[in-house]
Scaffold this motif. Structure first.
Motif, PDB file in Angstrom:
ATOM      1  N   GLU A 144      17.473  -1.969  15.060  1.00 25.14           N
ATOM      2  CA  GLU A 144      16.161  -1.713  14.476  1.00 25.14           C
ATOM      3  C   GLU A 144      15.937  -0.211  14.350  1.00 25.14           C
ATOM      4  OE1 GLU A 144      13.063  -3.808  16.556  1.00 25.14           O
ATOM      5  OE2 GLU A 144      14.365  -5.519  16.966  1.00 25.14           O
ATOM      6  N   ALA A 145      15.085   0.174  13.424  1.00 24.10           N
ATOM      7  CA  ALA A 145      14.863   1.602  13.146  1.00 24.10           C
ATOM      8  C   ALA A 145      14.354   2.356  14.374  1.00 24.10           C
ATOM      9  CB  ALA A 145      13.883   1.756  11.993  1.00 24.10           C
ATOM     10  N   LYS A 146      13.621   1.697  15.252  1.00 22.31           N
ATOM     11  CA  LYS A 146      13.103   2.363  16.448  1.00 22.31           C
ATOM     12  C   LYS A 146      14.227   2.817  17.375  1.00 22.31           C
ATOM     13  CE  LYS A 146      12.591  -1.881  19.179  1.00 22.31           C
ATOM     14  NZ  LYS A 146      11.662  -2.745  19.941  1.00 22.31           N
ATOM     15  N   ASP A 147      15.429   2.254  17.192  1.00 24.20           N
ATOM     16  CA  ASP A 147      16.567   2.602  18.031  1.00 24.20           C
ATOM     17  C   ASP A 147      17.304   3.853  17.555  1.00 24.20           C
ATOM     18  OD1 ASP A 147      16.159   0.256  19.600  1.00 24.20           O
ATOM     19  OD2 ASP A 147      17.234  -0.933  18.106  1.00 24.20           O
ATOM     20  N   LEU A 148      16.845   4.468  16.471  1.00 20.69           N
ATOM     21  CA  LEU A 148      17.505   5.656  15.928  1.00 20.69           C
ATOM     22  C   LEU A 148      17.097   6.899  16.723  1.00 20.69           C
ATOM     23  CD1 LEU A 148      17.155   4.942  12.100  1.00 20.69           C
ATOM     24  CD2 LEU A 148      19.297   5.006  13.408  1.00 20.69           C
ATOM     25  N   ALA A 149      17.707   7.059  17.884  1.00 19.79           N
ATOM     26  CA  ALA A 149      17.428   8.237  18.705  1.00 19.79           C
ATOM     27  C   ALA A 149      17.950   9.492  18.018  1.00 19.79           C
ATOM     28  CB  ALA A 149      18.085   8.078  20.077  1.00 19.79           C
ATOM     29  N   LEU A 167      24.913  12.011   6.208  1.00 22.57           N
ATOM     30  CA  LEU A 167      24.337  11.143   7.234  1.00 22.57           C
ATOM     31  C   LEU A 167      23.980   9.797   6.632  1.00 22.57           C
ATOM     32  CD1 LEU A 167      23.059  10.729  10.091  1.00 22.57           C
ATOM     33  CD2 LEU A 167      20.973  11.776   9.167  1.00 22.57           C
ATOM     34  N   LEU A 168      24.455   8.733   7.259  1.00 21.71           N
ATOM     35  CA  LEU A 168      24.150   7.392   6.774  1.00 21.71           C
ATOM     36  C   LEU A 168      23.788   6.507   7.959  1.00 21.71           C
ATOM     37  CD1 LEU A 168      24.049   5.411   4.380  1.00 21.71           C
ATOM     38  CD2 LEU A 168      26.495   4.979   4.746  1.00 21.71           C
ATOM     39  N   PHE A 169      22.561   5.990   7.937  1.00 22.34           N
ATOM     40  CA  PHE A 169      22.125   5.060   8.971  1.00 22.34           C
ATOM     41  C   PHE A 169      22.486   3.628   8.566  1.00 22.34           C
ATOM     42  CE2 PHE A 169      18.594   8.341   9.536  1.00 22.34           C
ATOM     43  CZ  PHE A 169      19.202   8.932  10.623  1.00 22.34           C
ATOM     44  N   SER A 170      22.738   2.801   9.572  1.00 21.77           N
ATOM     45  CA  SER A 170      22.943   1.368   9.369  1.00 21.77           C
ATOM     46  C   SER A 170      21.966   0.633  10.277  1.00 21.77           C
ATOM     47  CB  SER A 170      24.389   0.983   9.727  1.00 21.77           C
ATOM     48  OG  SER A 170      24.542  -0.415   9.757  1.00 21.77           O
ATOM     49  N   VAL A 171      21.015  -0.076   9.676  1.00 25.02           N
ATOM     50  CA  VAL A 171      19.993  -0.804  10.432  1.00 25.02           C
ATOM     51  C   VAL A 171      20.127  -2.279  10.061  1.00 25.02           C
ATOM     52  CG1 VAL A 171      17.538  -1.011  10.957  1.00 25.02           C
ATOM     53  CG2 VAL A 171      18.500   1.226  10.364  1.00 25.02           C
ATOM     54  N   THR A 172      20.571  -3.099  11.009  1.00 26.72           N
ATOM     55  CA  THR A 172      20.995  -4.455  10.664  1.00 26.72           C
ATOM     56  C   THR A 172      19.900  -5.511  10.695  1.00 26.72           C
ATOM     57  OG1 THR A 172      21.668  -4.859  12.972  1.00 26.72           O
ATOM     58  CG2 THR A 172      23.345  -4.012  11.446  1.00 26.72           C
ATOM     59  N   ARG A 173      18.780  -5.253  11.379  1.00 21.32           N
ATOM     60  CA  ARG A 173      17.789  -6.315  11.556  1.00 21.32           C
ATOM     61  C   ARG A 173      16.492  -6.091  10.795  1.00 21.32           C
ATOM     62  NH1 ARG A 173      18.299  -8.526  17.809  1.00 21.32           N
ATOM     63  NH2 ARG A 173      20.529  -9.056  17.682  1.00 21.32           N
ATOM     64  N   SER A 175      14.804  -3.725   7.075  1.00 20.18           N
ATOM     65  CA  SER A 175      15.029  -2.770   6.003  1.00 20.18           C
ATOM     66  C   SER A 175      14.542  -1.389   6.436  1.00 20.18           C
ATOM     67  CB  SER A 175      14.289  -3.207   4.733  1.00 20.18           C
ATOM     68  OG  SER A 175      14.828  -4.412   4.237  1.00 20.18           O
ATOM     69  N   TYR A 176      15.322  -0.374   6.052  1.00 26.05           N
ATOM     70  CA  TYR A 176      14.967   1.002   6.363  1.00 26.05           C
ATOM     71  C   TYR A 176      15.415   1.860   5.188  1.00 26.05           C
ATOM     72  CZ  TYR A 176      14.400   5.334   8.991  1.00 26.05           C
ATOM     73  OH  TYR A 176      13.994   6.573   9.422  1.00 26.05           O
ATOM     74  N   PRO A 177      14.568   2.782   4.740  1.00 27.14           N
ATOM     75  CA  PRO A 177      14.878   3.547   3.524  1.00 27.14           C
ATOM     76  C   PRO A 177      16.261   4.203   3.553  1.00 27.14           C
ATOM     77  CG  PRO A 177      12.625   3.975   4.229  1.00 27.14           C
ATOM     78  CD  PRO A 177      13.253   3.160   5.301  1.00 27.14           C
ATOM     79  N   ASP A 178      17.032   3.936   2.515  1.00 28.86           N
ATOM     80  CA  ASP A 178      18.346   4.549   2.293  1.00 28.86           C
ATOM     81  C   ASP A 178      19.403   4.160   3.313  1.00 28.86           C
ATOM     82  OD1 ASP A 178      17.364   5.994   0.047  1.00 28.86           O
ATOM     83  OD2 ASP A 178      16.557   7.534   1.386  1.00 28.86           O
TER      84      ASP A 178
END
Length: 246
Positions: A144-149, A167-173, A175-178
């Motif tokens: 989840e996005a809240k886990d992006l420390a 930089l590329l985030f992967s949020v599996t549970r 939707s998160y922008p980009d």
């Protein structure tokens, strides 16, 4: 050997994800290494390894940790306040460092899940990767996005090195922008990561560091082997450097 450490700052990223800055006299370390934190609980020493997040030129160590419900140490660590004390191993260890990465390749790929982003942040806080590689790519996967420390720190690096850092985030549970909406290994296998970033993972141009949960490492390693890369060993330098997080 254990030395006394004092908590000088703490950050709560979400309910069970936190960082501690600890003032302690430890021996010099290399970006990407880990230390152990320890307490005596019920007359037994309980110690656990945590990657150092900050650069080696700091006068403290910073760790990123997740509190596990039935963990023997992590729930206690989350309760520590500024001014509290915790024992720290006086020597860091670990091989998730650029010293272990062969000189071949112009692109450095950093693939991390969860708290395993810690050693990569430490490496990115030093001058070496920026002087050594043409492109540095961090793919950081969470549920989840809240886990992006350290999200803001990473976005600041992206702004500072716009042509060098990707930089590329992967949020599996959610939707998160980009961000990718799938697991890192799935996006690596499909080619989505390469397409999104406009770079190819090749044995000629790439060095890849994998750090995180065993499933991601196993799957990503197999995909990279299929692409012609090989595991980096001291006796046989390759392109894939690995550190499992449990």
């Amino acid at each position: 050997m254990w030395v006394d450490g004092e908590v000088i700052e703490r950050t709560e990223w979400c309910d069970n994800l936190f960082s501690l800055k600890i003032k302690a006299s430890i021996e010099p370390y290399i970006a990407g290494q880990f230390i152990k934190l320890s307490q005596i609980i019920n007359d037994k020493r309980i110690g656990r390894a945590y990657s150092i997040v900050n650069a080696p030129n700091s006068d403290y160590v910073e760790v990123l940790a997740v509190s596990v419900l039935d963990g023997l140490l992590s729930p206690n660590l989350q309760q520590l306040k500024v001014g509290d004390h915790i024992e720290v191993s006086n020597k860091a260890a670990g091989f998730m460092t650029l010293d272990e990465v062969p000189p071949q390749g112009k692109d450095l790929w950093l693939l991390a899940t969860g708290t395993a982003v810690g050693p990569f942040i430490s490496i990115l806080e030093t001058d070496e990767p920026w002087e050594r590689f043409e492109h540095i790519i961090l793919v950081y996967g969470v549920r989840e996005a809240k886990d992006l420390a350290y999200k803001e720190k990473l976005l600041a690096l992206e702004k500072r090195y716009p042509n060098q850092f990707k930089l590329l985030f992967s949020v599996t549970r959610e939707s998160y922008p980009d961000a990718l909406e799938t697991r890192i290994s799935t996006a690596l296998a499909s080619g989505e990561i390469e397409q999104r970033l406009g770079l190819k993972v090749t044995a000629e141009d790439s060095q890849v560091m994998l750090c995180g949960n065993p499933e991601m490492i196993k799957d990503a390693n197999n995909i990279l082997l299929e692409k012609g890369l090989s595991k980096n060993l001291r006796r046989a330098p390759g392109q894939i450097t690995i550190e499992k997080y449990w």
